[in-house]
Design an enzyme around this catalytic site. Structure first.
Site, PDB file in Angstrom:
ATOM      1  N   ASP A 218      36.862  28.094 104.318  1.00  0.00           N
ATOM      2  CA  ASP A 218      37.530  27.145 105.207  1.00  0.00           C
ATOM      3  C   ASP A 218      37.005  25.723 104.982  1.00  0.00           C
ATOM      4  O   ASP A 218      35.845  25.435 105.302  1.00  0.00           O
ATOM      5  CB  ASP A 218      37.295  27.577 106.657  1.00  0.00           C
ATOM      6  CG  ASP A 218      38.198  26.838 107.619  1.00  0.00           C
ATOM      7  OD1 ASP A 218      38.754  25.792 107.228  1.00  0.00           O
ATOM      8  OD2 ASP A 218      38.357  27.318 108.755  1.00  0.00           O
TER       9      ASP A 218
ATOM     10  N   CYS B 240      45.972  31.246 109.214  1.00  0.00           N
ATOM     11  CA  CYS B 240      44.553  30.886 109.244  1.00  0.00           C
ATOM     12  C   CYS B 240      44.155  30.571 110.689  1.00  0.00           C
ATOM     13  O   CYS B 240      44.952  30.795 111.607  1.00  0.00           O
ATOM     14  CB  CYS B 240      44.231  29.740 108.282  1.00  0.00           C
ATOM     15  SG  CYS B 240      44.961  28.149 108.707  1.00  0.00           S
TER      16      CYS B 240
ATOM     17  N   ARG C 183      44.060  25.652 105.562  1.00  0.00           N
ATOM     18  CA  ARG C 183      44.346  26.648 104.526  1.00  0.00           C
ATOM     19  C   ARG C 183      45.773  27.183 104.541  1.00  0.00           C
ATOM     20  O   ARG C 183      46.428  27.236 103.488  1.00  0.00           O
ATOM     21  CB  ARG C 183      43.364  27.824 104.652  1.00  0.00           C
ATOM     22  CG  ARG C 183      41.937  27.449 104.356  1.00  0.00           C
ATOM     23  CD  ARG C 183      40.967  28.500 104.832  1.00  0.00           C
ATOM     24  NE  ARG C 183      41.014  28.634 106.285  1.00  0.00           N
ATOM     25  CZ  ARG C 183      40.403  29.583 106.981  1.00  0.00           C
ATOM     26  NH1 ARG C 183      39.714  30.504 106.332  1.00  0.00           N
ATOM     27  NH2 ARG C 183      40.491  29.623 108.287  1.00  0.00           N
TER      28      ARG C 183
HETATM   29  P1  4NP Z   1      42.085  26.166 109.044  1.00  0.00           P
HETATM   30  O1  4NP Z   1      40.761  25.304 109.374  1.00  0.00           O
HETATM   31  O2  4NP Z   1      41.945  27.469 109.795  1.00  0.00           O
HETATM   32  O3  4NP Z   1      42.022  26.377 107.559  1.00  0.00           O
HETATM   33  O4  4NP Z   1      43.259  25.339 109.475  1.00  0.00           O
HETATM   34  C1  4NP Z   1      40.350  25.050 110.690  1.00  0.00           C
HETATM   35  C2  4NP Z   1      40.874  23.990 111.398  1.00  0.00           C
HETATM   36  C3  4NP Z   1      40.456  23.713 112.678  1.00  0.00           C
HETATM   37  C4  4NP Z   1      39.500  24.519 113.264  1.00  0.00           C
HETATM   38  C5  4NP Z   1      38.964  25.586 112.577  1.00  0.00           C
HETATM   39  C6  4NP Z   1      39.391  25.857 111.279  1.00  0.00           C
HETATM   40  N1  4NP Z   1      39.057  24.255 114.602  1.00  0.00           N
HETATM   41  O5  4NP Z   1      38.175  24.966 115.088  1.00  0.00           O
HETATM   42  O6  4NP Z   1      39.574  23.323 115.234  1.00  0.00           O
END
Ligand code: 4NP
Length: 146
Positions: free
Chosen positions: A118, A8, A14
């Site tokens: 997300d 992810c 995720r």
């Molecule tokens: P993930 O969610 O991709 O599901 O872990 C996110 C966590 C952090 C960020 C974006 C999505 N971020 O931009 O820091």
């Protein structure tokens, strides 16, 4: 041995949720020694951080065991280490391909037809869990281990 890397954007919501959900299913099927399951990020945004509190709480609510997690970005050398890079959404696919440059063995796939939303943006960890639960069930069926 089937080697799976969930992917992810940040590797705090995720993909680690998918990692621990699949590890739990594989353990319950007594197939632990047949699988290697990890998760990675396409960005360095959260590198070094542990899972999001919401992800940990969701796993706890479902009695899914989890160990200490350190968000780690996918690197080009990872391509040969795993059989599948299972992405949560279309942008993960594009960014994973950007990291590897090429995908000669068609290892980069998406967990579900629809993107896994997300929770970093939606705040909805339940809907994410449900998508991941369904996707990992289908994955085990497709791998013909269930
Ligand atoms: P993930 O969610 O991709 O599901 O872990 C996110 C966590 C952090 C960020 C974006 C999505 N971020 O931009 O820091």
């Amino acid at each position: 041995m089937i080697k799976i890397c969930f992917v992810c954007l940040g590797n705090i919501c995720r993909s680690p949720m998918a990692e621990f959900v699949l590890k739990d299913k594989v353990k319950k099927l007594n197939l632990e020694n047949k699988f290697l399951i990890v998760s990675r990020a396409t960005s360095y945004e959260e590198a070094g951080n542990s899972m999001h509190r919401g992800t940990k709480e969701m796993l706890n609510k479902k009695n899914i065991p989890h160990t200490e997690h350190i968000a780690t970005r996918l690197e080009i050398d990872d391509y040969n280490k795993y059989d599948y890079f299972i992405c949560m959404d279309e942008s993960n696919i594009i960014n994973t391909l950007r990291i590897f440059k090429t995908d000669p063995y068609n290892k980069i796939i998406k967990l579900n037809k629809e993107d896994v939303k997300d929770p970093w943006y939606t705040g909805n960890f339940i809907e994410t869990y449900e998508d991941i639960d369904e996707g990992t069930d289908k994955l085990l069926e497709n791998l013909k281990v269930k």
